[in-house]
Design a protein around this motif. Structure first.
Motif, PDB file in Angstrom:
ATOM      1  N   ALA A 123     -38.527 -26.315  61.914  1.00 33.35           N
ATOM      2  CA  ALA A 123     -37.089 -26.468  61.662  1.00 33.35           C
ATOM      3  C   ALA A 123     -36.688 -25.676  60.419  1.00 33.35           C
ATOM      4  O   ALA A 123     -37.354 -25.746  59.376  1.00 33.35           O
ATOM      5  CB  ALA A 123     -36.738 -27.937  61.498  1.00 33.35           C
ATOM      6  N   LEU A 124     -35.606 -24.923  60.545  1.00 26.13           N
ATOM      7  CA  LEU A 124     -35.135 -24.068  59.456  1.00 26.13           C
ATOM      8  C   LEU A 124     -33.832 -24.561  58.843  1.00 26.13           C
ATOM      9  O   LEU A 124     -33.651 -24.497  57.622  1.00 26.13           O
ATOM     10  CB  LEU A 124     -34.934 -22.642  59.966  1.00 26.13           C
ATOM     11  CG  LEU A 124     -36.124 -21.977  60.650  1.00 26.13           C
ATOM     12  CD1 LEU A 124     -35.720 -20.612  61.200  1.00 26.13           C
ATOM     13  CD2 LEU A 124     -37.305 -21.857  59.691  1.00 26.13           C
ATOM     14  N   ALA A 125     -32.892 -25.031  59.675  1.00 27.31           N
ATOM     15  CA  ALA A 125     -31.584 -25.472  59.188  1.00 27.31           C
ATOM     16  C   ALA A 125     -30.973 -26.417  60.212  1.00 27.31           C
ATOM     17  O   ALA A 125     -31.365 -26.416  61.386  1.00 27.31           O
ATOM     18  CB  ALA A 125     -30.668 -24.277  58.935  1.00 27.31           C
ATOM     19  N   ILE A 126     -30.005 -27.222  59.752  1.00 28.02           N
ATOM     20  CA  ILE A 126     -29.345 -28.203  60.617  1.00 28.02           C
ATOM     21  C   ILE A 126     -27.844 -27.979  60.558  1.00 28.02           C
ATOM     22  O   ILE A 126     -27.263 -27.811  59.485  1.00 28.02           O
ATOM     23  CB  ILE A 126     -29.693 -29.642  60.178  1.00 28.02           C
ATOM     24  CG1 ILE A 126     -31.206 -29.871  60.310  1.00 28.02           C
ATOM     25  CG2 ILE A 126     -28.940 -30.656  61.024  1.00 28.02           C
ATOM     26  CD1 ILE A 126     -31.659 -31.215  59.800  1.00 28.02           C
ATOM     27  N   LEU A 127     -27.214 -27.977  61.736  1.00 23.16           N
ATOM     28  CA  LEU A 127     -25.772 -27.755  61.863  1.00 23.16           C
ATOM     29  C   LEU A 127     -25.064 -29.091  62.079  1.00 23.16           C
ATOM     30  O   LEU A 127     -25.557 -29.959  62.804  1.00 23.16           O
ATOM     31  CB  LEU A 127     -25.488 -26.832  63.042  1.00 23.16           C
ATOM     32  CG  LEU A 127     -24.025 -26.470  63.291  1.00 23.16           C
ATOM     33  CD1 LEU A 127     -23.548 -25.487  62.231  1.00 23.16           C
ATOM     34  CD2 LEU A 127     -23.839 -25.880  64.684  1.00 23.16           C
ATOM     35  N   ALA A 128     -23.921 -29.258  61.444  1.00 23.71           N
ATOM     36  CA  ALA A 128     -23.084 -30.445  61.650  1.00 23.71           C
ATOM     37  C   ALA A 128     -21.877 -30.044  62.473  1.00 23.71           C
ATOM     38  O   ALA A 128     -21.031 -29.272  62.027  1.00 23.71           O
ATOM     39  CB  ALA A 128     -22.643 -31.025  60.307  1.00 23.71           C
ATOM     40  N   LEU A 168     -28.543 -16.158  54.514  1.00 25.70           N
ATOM     41  CA  LEU A 168     -27.197 -15.591  54.657  1.00 25.70           C
ATOM     42  C   LEU A 168     -26.091 -16.637  54.635  1.00 25.70           C
ATOM     43  O   LEU A 168     -24.923 -16.289  54.711  1.00 25.70           O
ATOM     44  CB  LEU A 168     -27.118 -14.793  55.973  1.00 25.70           C
ATOM     45  CG  LEU A 168     -28.218 -13.739  56.173  1.00 25.70           C
ATOM     46  CD1 LEU A 168     -28.041 -13.042  57.505  1.00 25.70           C
ATOM     47  CD2 LEU A 168     -28.211 -12.728  55.028  1.00 25.70           C
ATOM     48  N   ALA A 169     -26.433 -17.912  54.566  1.00 23.85           N
ATOM     49  CA  ALA A 169     -25.423 -18.976  54.517  1.00 23.85           C
ATOM     50  C   ALA A 169     -25.957 -20.111  53.650  1.00 23.85           C
ATOM     51  O   ALA A 169     -27.173 -20.363  53.617  1.00 23.85           O
ATOM     52  CB  ALA A 169     -25.084 -19.473  55.915  1.00 23.85           C
ATOM     53  N   GLU A 170     -25.051 -20.789  52.969  1.00 26.82           N
ATOM     54  CA  GLU A 170     -25.403 -21.903  52.096  1.00 26.82           C
ATOM     55  C   GLU A 170     -24.956 -23.210  52.725  1.00 26.82           C
ATOM     56  O   GLU A 170     -23.995 -23.232  53.511  1.00 26.82           O
ATOM     57  CB  GLU A 170     -24.747 -21.729  50.726  1.00 26.82           C
ATOM     58  CG  GLU A 170     -25.202 -20.483  49.972  1.00 26.82           C
ATOM     59  CD  GLU A 170     -26.664 -20.530  49.584  1.00 26.82           C
ATOM     60  OE1 GLU A 170     -27.179 -21.648  49.377  1.00 26.82           O
ATOM     61  OE2 GLU A 170     -27.299 -19.466  49.508  1.00 26.82           O
ATOM     62  N   VAL A 196     -19.783 -19.580  62.445  1.00 22.11           N
ATOM     63  CA  VAL A 196     -19.320 -19.482  63.826  1.00 22.11           C
ATOM     64  C   VAL A 196     -20.530 -19.288  64.726  1.00 22.11           C
ATOM     65  O   VAL A 196     -21.639 -18.992  64.272  1.00 22.11           O
ATOM     66  CB  VAL A 196     -18.329 -18.318  63.989  1.00 22.11           C
ATOM     67  CG1 VAL A 196     -17.107 -18.526  63.115  1.00 22.11           C
ATOM     68  CG2 VAL A 196     -19.001 -16.984  63.655  1.00 22.11           C
ATOM     69  N   ALA A 197     -20.318 -19.471  66.015  1.00 21.28           N
ATOM     70  CA  ALA A 197     -21.410 -19.299  66.976  1.00 21.28           C
ATOM     71  C   ALA A 197     -21.915 -17.854  66.925  1.00 21.28           C
ATOM     72  O   ALA A 197     -21.132 -16.900  66.974  1.00 21.28           O
ATOM     73  CB  ALA A 197     -20.927 -19.639  68.381  1.00 21.28           C
ATOM     74  N   ALA A 210     -29.422 -17.739  64.654  1.00 17.74           N
ATOM     75  CA  ALA A 210     -28.034 -18.194  64.565  1.00 17.74           C
ATOM     76  C   ALA A 210     -27.861 -19.409  65.473  1.00 17.74           C
ATOM     77  O   ALA A 210     -28.616 -19.604  66.433  1.00 17.74           O
ATOM     78  CB  ALA A 210     -27.075 -17.081  64.967  1.00 17.74           C
ATOM     79  N   PHE A 211     -26.864 -20.229  65.170  1.00 20.52           N
ATOM     80  CA  PHE A 211     -26.548 -21.396  65.996  1.00 20.52           C
ATOM     81  C   PHE A 211     -25.702 -20.964  67.194  1.00 20.52           C
ATOM     82  O   PHE A 211     -24.925 -19.995  67.116  1.00 20.52           O
ATOM     83  CB  PHE A 211     -25.781 -22.435  65.177  1.00 20.52           C
ATOM     84  CG  PHE A 211     -26.593 -23.062  64.078  1.00 20.52           C
ATOM     85  CD1 PHE A 211     -27.569 -23.996  64.376  1.00 20.52           C
ATOM     86  CD2 PHE A 211     -26.377 -22.718  62.752  1.00 20.52           C
ATOM     87  CE1 PHE A 211     -28.321 -24.587  63.359  1.00 20.52           C
ATOM     88  CE2 PHE A 211     -27.120 -23.289  61.738  1.00 20.52           C
ATOM     89  CZ  PHE A 211     -28.100 -24.225  62.038  1.00 20.52           C
ATOM     90  N   LEU A 212     -25.851 -21.691  68.295  1.00 16.90           N
ATOM     91  CA  LEU A 212     -25.068 -21.406  69.494  1.00 16.90           C
ATOM     92  C   LEU A 212     -23.683 -22.035  69.448  1.00 16.90           C
ATOM     93  O   LEU A 212     -22.821 -21.692  70.256  1.00 16.90           O
ATOM     94  CB  LEU A 212     -25.813 -21.911  70.745  1.00 16.90           C
ATOM     95  CG  LEU A 212     -27.170 -21.263  71.025  1.00 16.90           C
ATOM     96  CD1 LEU A 212     -27.784 -21.865  72.278  1.00 16.90           C
ATOM     97  CD2 LEU A 212     -27.021 -19.753  71.164  1.00 16.90           C
ATOM     98  N   GLN A 213     -23.471 -22.960  68.514  1.00 18.73           N
ATOM     99  CA  GLN A 213     -22.199 -23.650  68.385  1.00 18.73           C
ATOM    100  C   GLN A 213     -21.657 -23.459  66.974  1.00 18.73           C
ATOM    101  O   GLN A 213     -22.424 -23.286  66.017  1.00 18.73           O
ATOM    102  CB  GLN A 213     -22.359 -25.149  68.680  1.00 18.73           C
ATOM    103  CG  GLN A 213     -22.853 -25.471  70.075  1.00 18.73           C
ATOM    104  CD  GLN A 213     -21.828 -25.113  71.132  1.00 18.73           C
ATOM    105  OE1 GLN A 213     -20.621 -25.175  70.898  1.00 18.73           O
ATOM    106  NE2 GLN A 213     -22.306 -24.733  72.315  1.00 18.73           N
TER     107      GLN A 213
END
Length: 367
Positions: free
Chosen positions: A98-103, A194-196, A202-203, A75-78
């Motif tokens: 690298a698995l995914a990138i958060l904006a 689990l997310a697209e 959320v964090a 999960a992302f921290l932010q």
């Protein structure tokens, strides 16, 4: 006068008929009735068997599902929007990949602001260092008071501390920006997503499910009263329901029961078994636990009477009479069944002829 005699003639005839009827039925009014049997004259014919004390090598079979020993839900921290997803379901990934990138629009400006704060404090610190040296020179020539020198020194030290905090803020902002790229913590297989892309997360919200490559395990739920007979390290057998193949394992962890959940146990496949063919996370298995030999009372299954109320019973022979005895039925033991109740080894129980029995009936035991 003659008329009166003629009217009374029928009475002698009726009297004669009554006398004949009494002779036919007997003078005693109780004759002809069935004479009840004396209590205890009737005996119910039955066959019996002996209650035996047997040694039962108990083996408990529990359902379970294979899973990897190393599992993660990264999960992302932010918070932010999922900008890109770099893997697919079933894909093998390596540690650090690298698995995914958060904006998150706030991450880059936060880093830039922290860097600018460090530059600002660096320039201020240069000025304060010069002020402090000047104050020292003036103080040495008695042109500046000691209080002025102390104030200049305090301002310089405070600025140094503020710069250290600003540098820490830069480090934190840089790490948060780096955390916007989700990376695999170990070699694994992507089990689920689990997310697209485009979803807001959320964090701490899991984005995918990772199953580590290598060792496998099974979690099973233990019935009540079983935990005390088990121990960590106890050998077990794990059987695949798909192929019927079996592999050795051992109990690695034993938990305790809590409200709404049975006691869990973690069963690990043997260390020498590494990624066996056909065995993978999600495979349905059956775990066989050996509890060792225990002593149990057993009776033929035909001795157990269940009146449909769910309360099983047997008829025990006591002083030649049938004694209705409640029992609790356990595991089948060959042609017999385990029972728990007010019975002892050597007692006789009815196995045939008990369907018409009542509690306390006198018995006639057939050979």
């Amino acid at each position: 006068m003659n008329t009166c005699i003629r009217a009374g003639r029928p009475w002698p005839v009726l009297a004669a008929l009554l006398a004949v009827a009494m002779l036919a039925t007997g003078c005693n009014g109780d004759e002809g009735k069935a004479v009840p049997e004396a209590p205890g004259d009737h005996q119910s014919p039955v066959r019996v068997a002996t209650v035996e004390l047997v040694s039962d090598d108990r083996r408990l079979r529990l359902p379970g599902m294979l899973r990897a020993e190393r599992r993660a839900q990264p999960a992302f921290l932010q918070p932010g929007y999922l900008a890109d997803r770099l893997v697919a379901r079933g894909e093998r990934v390596s540690a650090g990949q690298a698995l995914a990138i958060l904006a998150n629009p706030a991450l880059v400006p936060t880093l830039e602001a922290a860097r600018a704060r460090v530059l600002e404090l660096d320039e201020r610190l240069v000025q304060l260092e010069a002020d402090y040296r000047r104050a020292q020179e003036l103080s040495e020539r008695d042109l500046a008071s000691a209080d002025q020198l102390d104030r200049t020194l305090a301002a310089r030290n405070a600025t140094r501390a503020a710069r250290e905090q600003a540098v820490a803020a830069v480090t934190e902002a840089r790490e948060q920006l780096a955390e916007a790229t989700l990376r695999a913590p170990f070699d694994a297989v992507v089990g689920d997503l689990l997310a697209e892309p485009g979803d807001f997360v959320v964090a701490g919200q899991p984005v995918m499910v990772l199953s580590g490559a290598g060792a496998l395990e099974v979690e099973v739920s233990l019935p009540e009263g079983v935990t005390s007979a088990l121990r960590v390290g106890l050998p077990v057998e794990v059987r695949s329901l798909a192929s019927g193949e079996t592999l050795p394992g051992r109990i690695r962890e034993l938990g305790v029961a809590r409200a709404g959940r049975l006691a869990p146990a973690i069963v690990a496949l043997a260390a020498e078994v590494v990624e066996p063919a056909g065995w993978e996370p999600g495979l349905s298995v059956q775990v066989t636990l050996g509890q060792g030999a225990v002593q149990a009372l057993a009776v033929p299954l035909s001795a157990v009477v269940d009146p449909g109320t769910g309360r099983t019973r047997v008829y025990r022979v006591a002083d030649g009479r049938a004694q209705l005895t409640p029992v609790e039925v356990g595991r089948p033991l060959g042609a017999r069944v385990e029972v728990r109740g007010e019975l002892a080894a050597g007692d006789l129980v009815v196995v045939a002829g008990h369907h018409q029995l009542l509690d306390g009936d006198v018995l006639r035991i057939l050979p």
